[in-house]
Design a protein around this motif. Sequence first.
Motif, PDB file in Angstrom:
ATOM      1  N   PHE A  91      35.484  44.218  29.657  1.00 34.12           N
ATOM      2  CA  PHE A  91      34.832  43.167  30.731  1.00 34.12           C
ATOM      3  C   PHE A  91      33.369  42.210  29.795  1.00 34.12           C
ATOM      4  O   PHE A  91      33.230  42.719  29.086  1.00 34.12           O
ATOM      5  CB  PHE A  91      33.352  44.426  31.140  1.00 34.12           C
ATOM      6  CG  PHE A  91      34.163  45.975  32.340  1.00 34.12           C
ATOM      7  CD1 PHE A  91      33.982  45.141  33.469  1.00 34.12           C
ATOM      8  CD2 PHE A  91      34.295  46.596  31.460  1.00 34.12           C
ATOM      9  CE1 PHE A  91      34.683  46.114  34.565  1.00 34.12           C
ATOM     10  CE2 PHE A  91      34.699  47.920  32.933  1.00 34.12           C
ATOM     11  CZ  PHE A  91      34.109  47.290  34.285  1.00 34.12           C
ATOM     12  N   GLU A 111      39.234  38.615  37.952  1.00 38.11           N
ATOM     13  CA  GLU A 111      39.845  39.796  37.658  1.00 38.11           C
ATOM     14  C   GLU A 111      41.038  39.204  37.190  1.00 38.11           C
ATOM     15  O   GLU A 111      41.571  38.730  37.146  1.00 38.11           O
ATOM     16  CB  GLU A 111      39.658  40.917  38.479  1.00 38.11           C
ATOM     17  CG  GLU A 111      40.517  41.575  38.332  1.00 38.11           C
ATOM     18  CD  GLU A 111      39.606  42.758  37.832  1.00 38.11           C
ATOM     19  OE1 GLU A 111      39.937  43.863  36.761  1.00 38.11           O
ATOM     20  OE2 GLU A 111      38.314  42.841  37.986  1.00 38.11           O
ATOM     21  N   HIS A 112      41.107  39.961  35.603  1.00 37.80           N
ATOM     22  CA  HIS A 112      42.752  39.742  34.753  1.00 37.80           C
ATOM     23  C   HIS A 112      43.280  41.037  34.907  1.00 37.80           C
ATOM     24  O   HIS A 112      42.735  42.153  35.311  1.00 37.80           O
ATOM     25  CB  HIS A 112      42.721  39.535  33.224  1.00 37.80           C
ATOM     26  CG  HIS A 112      41.765  37.783  33.322  1.00 37.80           C
ATOM     27  ND1 HIS A 112      42.482  36.444  33.492  1.00 37.80           N
ATOM     28  CD2 HIS A 112      40.855  37.332  33.763  1.00 37.80           C
ATOM     29  CE1 HIS A 112      42.458  36.271  34.059  1.00 37.80           C
ATOM     30  NE2 HIS A 112      40.541  35.854  33.511  1.00 37.80           N
ATOM     31  N   LYS A 113      44.520  41.200  34.414  1.00 42.75           N
ATOM     32  CA  LYS A 113      45.226  42.982  33.983  1.00 42.75           C
ATOM     33  C   LYS A 113      44.311  43.424  33.363  1.00 42.75           C
ATOM     34  O   LYS A 113      44.143  44.823  33.711  1.00 42.75           O
ATOM     35  CB  LYS A 113      46.858  42.186  33.309  1.00 42.75           C
ATOM     36  CG  LYS A 113      47.391  43.958  33.436  1.00 42.75           C
ATOM     37  CD  LYS A 113      48.358  43.435  32.428  1.00 42.75           C
ATOM     38  CE  LYS A 113      49.297  45.019  32.976  1.00 42.75           C
ATOM     39  NZ  LYS A 113      50.358  44.481  32.060  1.00 42.75           N
ATOM     40  N   GLY A 161      33.537  34.865  38.218  1.00 42.02           N
ATOM     41  CA  GLY A 161      34.208  36.057  37.648  1.00 42.02           C
ATOM     42  C   GLY A 161      35.443  35.856  37.940  1.00 42.02           C
ATOM     43  O   GLY A 161      35.596  35.385  39.051  1.00 42.02           O
ATOM     44  N   CYS A 213      41.000  43.172  31.654  1.00 43.95           N
ATOM     45  CA  CYS A 213      39.649  42.705  31.323  1.00 43.95           C
ATOM     46  C   CYS A 213      39.376  41.687  32.749  1.00 43.95           C
ATOM     47  O   CYS A 213      39.999  41.663  33.206  1.00 43.95           O
ATOM     48  CB  CYS A 213      40.012  41.973  30.587  1.00 43.95           C
ATOM     49  SG  CYS A 213      40.768  40.324  30.162  1.00 43.95           S
ATOM     50  N   THR A 214      38.034  41.441  32.785  1.00 49.22           N
ATOM     51  CA  THR A 214      37.457  40.296  33.494  1.00 49.22           C
ATOM     52  C   THR A 214      36.906  39.327  32.754  1.00 49.22           C
ATOM     53  O   THR A 214      35.966  39.710  31.542  1.00 49.22           O
ATOM     54  CB  THR A 214      36.457  41.750  34.630  1.00 49.22           C
ATOM     55  OG1 THR A 214      36.834  42.531  35.387  1.00 49.22           O
ATOM     56  CG2 THR A 214      35.721  40.612  36.012  1.00 49.22           C
ATOM     57  N   THR A 274      32.598  51.605  36.491  1.00 46.06           N
ATOM     58  CA  THR A 274      33.211  51.998  36.297  1.00 46.06           C
ATOM     59  C   THR A 274      34.924  53.516  36.491  1.00 46.06           C
ATOM     60  O   THR A 274      35.690  53.847  37.541  1.00 46.06           O
ATOM     61  CB  THR A 274      34.392  51.777  35.193  1.00 46.06           C
ATOM     62  OG1 THR A 274      33.691  50.371  34.794  1.00 46.06           O
ATOM     63  CG2 THR A 274      35.712  52.054  34.487  1.00 46.06           C
ATOM     64  N   TYR A 284      40.046  48.535  29.068  1.00 47.62           N
ATOM     65  CA  TYR A 284      39.924  47.665  29.664  1.00 47.62           C
ATOM     66  C   TYR A 284      38.087  46.861  29.070  1.00 47.62           C
ATOM     67  O   TYR A 284      37.707  47.519  28.501  1.00 47.62           O
ATOM     68  CB  TYR A 284      39.191  47.856  30.714  1.00 47.62           C
ATOM     69  CG  TYR A 284      39.070  46.836  32.113  1.00 47.62           C
ATOM     70  CD1 TYR A 284      40.168  46.659  32.904  1.00 47.62           C
ATOM     71  CD2 TYR A 284      37.985  46.328  31.969  1.00 47.62           C
ATOM     72  CE1 TYR A 284      40.490  45.578  33.510  1.00 47.62           C
ATOM     73  CE2 TYR A 284      37.952  45.274  33.523  1.00 47.62           C
ATOM     74  CZ  TYR A 284      39.212  44.673  33.797  1.00 47.62           C
ATOM     75  OH  TYR A 284      38.853  43.541  34.804  1.00 47.62           O
ATOM     76  N   ASP A 304      47.219  35.250  32.181  1.00 50.97           N
ATOM     77  CA  ASP A 304      46.332  35.726  31.954  1.00 50.97           C
ATOM     78  C   ASP A 304      45.560  36.913  31.468  1.00 50.97           C
ATOM     79  O   ASP A 304      45.075  37.672  31.344  1.00 50.97           O
ATOM     80  CB  ASP A 304      47.210  37.896  32.729  1.00 50.97           C
ATOM     81  CG  ASP A 304      46.172  38.001  33.928  1.00 50.97           C
ATOM     82  OD1 ASP A 304      45.318  37.600  34.701  1.00 50.97           O
ATOM     83  OD2 ASP A 304      46.325  39.007  34.242  1.00 50.97           O
TER      84      ASP A 304
END
Length: 171
Positions: free
Chosen positions: A143, A155-157, A153, A159-160, A126, A141, A82
Amino acid sequence: SAGPGSTVRIRYTLYCRLMTVRTNFVEKDGGFLNGAATFLLPRGTDGPFDFTFVDFDPANTICTLPRNGNSWRAADVDTLCDSPILIGQPEILPFVVEEVPHDLIHLGDTSTWDMEGSREAIETLTKEMAAFWGQIPYSRYQFMNVIAEAGGGLEHKDCTLMLTSRWSWRS
């Protein structure tokens, strides 16, 4: 044959020419790697996992995992899978929302991109999300925006990973 507790070094070649947020894409100027499409995992182990990229400059490598010099550490399989990795010469636009640091990271041709406008848009989004949920559930975080002729896109824990056309944001 290695016994329990032995260090094993494996070398393998990755296919890095699929530009999707689930795969790997690397060119001479940079790219991105996704854990699930990158790492071979020993059956029955859950971590921690340490890895080093020998041919990448760590100063030009961005990943949300903890770093020690040229190496990174993932606490477990889920965290390893992830945590996408950006490689290249990214432009980092930091901002803070409710005392939590955030980075908008652009990798690729930014010549047609409104850098400050994109940072302001992501910061506004945000703030709205934090107000909606009433909290920010992370300590930092990122992006990660790869500017290329692709879209998508994931989504991760912490980051994106986004793929965006260089023509999608103009002043």
